[in-house]
Design an enzyme around this catalytic site. Structure first.
Site, PDB file in Angstrom:
ATOM      1  N   ASP A  36       0.810  -1.225   0.000  1.00 19.21           N
ATOM      2  CA  ASP A  36       0.000   0.000   0.000  1.00 19.21           C
ATOM      3  C   ASP A  36       0.843   1.275   0.000  1.00 19.21           C
ATOM      4  OD1 ASP A  36      -2.258  -1.467  -0.109  1.00 19.21           O
ATOM      5  OD2 ASP A  36      -2.848  -1.175   1.982  1.00 19.21           O
ATOM      6  N   HIS A  38       3.559   1.750  -1.830  1.00 26.28           N
ATOM      7  CA  HIS A  38       3.777   2.046  -3.258  1.00 26.28           C
ATOM      8  C   HIS A  38       2.488   2.573  -3.895  1.00 26.28           C
ATOM      9  CE1 HIS A  38       6.851  -1.288  -2.671  1.00 26.28           C
ATOM     10  NE2 HIS A  38       7.600  -0.304  -3.151  1.00 26.28           N
ATOM     11  N   GLN A  62      22.656  -1.744  -6.279  1.00 32.12           N
ATOM     12  CA  GLN A  62      22.491  -1.063  -4.997  1.00 32.12           C
ATOM     13  C   GLN A  62      22.451  -2.017  -3.807  1.00 32.12           C
ATOM     14  OE1 GLN A  62      18.517   0.606  -6.208  1.00 32.12           O
ATOM     15  NE2 GLN A  62      18.053   0.379  -4.051  1.00 32.12           N
ATOM     16  N   GLU A 149       8.860   8.873   1.749  1.00 36.14           N
ATOM     17  CA  GLU A 149       9.715   9.452   2.795  1.00 36.14           C
ATOM     18  C   GLU A 149      10.279   8.376   3.719  1.00 36.14           C
ATOM     19  OE1 GLU A 149       7.401  12.434   4.790  1.00 36.14           O
ATOM     20  OE2 GLU A 149       7.740  13.907   3.202  1.00 36.14           O
ATOM     21  N   ASP A 151      12.249   6.050   2.971  1.00 31.16           N
ATOM     22  CA  ASP A 151      13.687   6.058   2.680  1.00 31.16           C
ATOM     23  C   ASP A 151      14.129   7.523   2.643  1.00 31.16           C
ATOM     24  OD1 ASP A 151      14.430   3.166   2.061  1.00 31.16           O
ATOM     25  OD2 ASP A 151      12.642   3.451   0.844  1.00 31.16           O
ATOM     26  N   ILE A 177       3.668   5.350   4.587  1.00 31.89           N
ATOM     27  CA  ILE A 177       2.386   4.692   4.873  1.00 31.89           C
ATOM     28  C   ILE A 177       2.657   3.588   5.898  1.00 31.89           C
ATOM     29  CG2 ILE A 177       0.423   3.436   3.882  1.00 31.89           C
ATOM     30  CD1 ILE A 177       0.649   6.357   2.965  1.00 31.89           C
ATOM     31  N   MET A 185       5.255   0.433   6.189  1.00 41.05           N
ATOM     32  CA  MET A 185       5.151  -0.617   5.172  1.00 41.05           C
ATOM     33  C   MET A 185       6.475  -0.763   4.434  1.00 41.05           C
ATOM     34  SD  MET A 185       1.369  -0.389   3.669  1.00 41.05           S
ATOM     35  CE  MET A 185      -0.029  -0.449   4.797  1.00 41.05           C
ATOM     36  N   SER A 186       6.852  -2.009   4.184  1.00 36.60           N
ATOM     37  CA  SER A 186       8.105  -2.294   3.495  1.00 36.60           C
ATOM     38  C   SER A 186       7.985  -3.655   2.838  1.00 36.60           C
ATOM     39  CB  SER A 186       9.257  -2.307   4.501  1.00 36.60           C
ATOM     40  OG  SER A 186      10.371  -2.985   3.948  1.00 36.60           O
TER      41      SER A 186
END
Ligand code: PAF
Length: 279
Positions: A36, A38, A62, A149, A151, A177, A185-186
């Site tokens: 959510d 994204h 990365q 935000e 990251d 979020i 969320m991640s």
């Protein structure tokens, strides 16, 4: 209907046609395994653009840890269903060879804001991130780009790069979020065990506790030390950093300041978590 494009020439032709008819094009760069967080970036992008591209590319450049790269969740079909429902126009999902063809020899390296925190703990990460983001900006030719935000340091690095290189794109930062219990969320949260998942929201609660102490005038060092002790007592793993810094320059702050931000990275089981809040 979301069109899936894997080739940058095809994408650029599509975007050029949109721009010729005066449309604003927004891009949401992601590494997939969408949640959510994204989708809220997509929502903001849709509100501010006529056409929206989401990119999915798990960028090997990365990842400083091969295990993290190997274990990074990949669910392109499920992601596409979510993007269709969210009204995304194009999913750009290039292969590694499309992004880094034979002979690729350029690295974008931002200094200053990349030095502390993630820069210290994930050597090479920001070079890889800035390089691919510059590349995705070039490949998509979008006029604005939407970043979470969560990251926070990454967002500052991208803004710095865009300013320094006069890239013709507006970078829009969007609020983190959270789950109802406060966990940010991640894509990595799916790797938490049930027990770790139950503990994880404590991180946000402890950050809020520190913020309240700083606002009330407690010295930064003692508020951070108390939080570190509390995190350890609760069962969190090694804390890579728990810092109070200026939101934009990321310079450390020794006392409460209006633009101050608390930023943390730590491990919980096999998962490395990051979070940050405004103070
Ligand atoms: O935040 C991410 O998912 C990635 O760092 C990004 C911006 C898509 C670049 O690979």
């Amino acid at each position: 209907m979301t069109l899936v494009i894997r080739n940058s020439t095809e994408l650029q032709e599509k975007v050029a046609a949109w721009k010729r008819s005066g449309m604003l094009v927004g891009v949401v760069p992601t590494m997939g395994a969408l949640h959510d967080g994204h989708l809220s970036l997509v929502k903001t992008a849709r509100a501010q653009s006529d056409r929206v591209i989401v990119t999915i590319f798990v960028n090997p450049m990365q990842f400083n840890n091969t295990d993290d790269l190997a274990k990074y969740p990949r669910h392109e079909e499920r992601d596409l269903t979510l993007l269709e429902a969210a009204g995304v126009d194009v999913l750009f999902a290039p292969d590694v060879t499309e992004v880094y063809p034979d002979g690729f020899a350029t690295t974008v390296s931002v200094s200053g804001v990349t030095a502390p925190m993630e820069g210290e703990h994930r050597p090479g990460h920001f070079d890889g991130m800035a390089t691919v983001v510059a590349k995705l900006f070039g490949m998509t030719q979008a006029g604005s780009a939407f970043f979470g935000e969560k990251d926070w340091q990454q967002l500052q690095v991208v803004k710095r790069m865009v300013r320094d290189l006069n890239l013709p794109i507006t970078v829009v930062g969007c609020p983190t979020i959270r789950e109802e219990d406060g966990l940010a969320m991640s894509s990595r949260n799916v790797r938490l065990s049930a027990e770790e998942r139950a503990l994880a929201p404590e991180l946000h609660r402890i950050l809020q506790e520190v913020a309240a102490k700083l606002r009330a005038g407690q010295a930064v060092e003692s508020a951070l030390a108390e939080a570190r002790a509390e995190l350890a007592a609760k069962g969190f793993g090694a804390v890579d950093y728990l810092d109070f810094r200026s939101g934009e320059s990321l310079a450390p702050l020794e006392a409460f300041a209006e633009n101050g931000r608390l930023l943390v990275a730590l491990s919980l089981g096999q998962v490395r978590m990051i979070d940050n809040i405004a103070v």
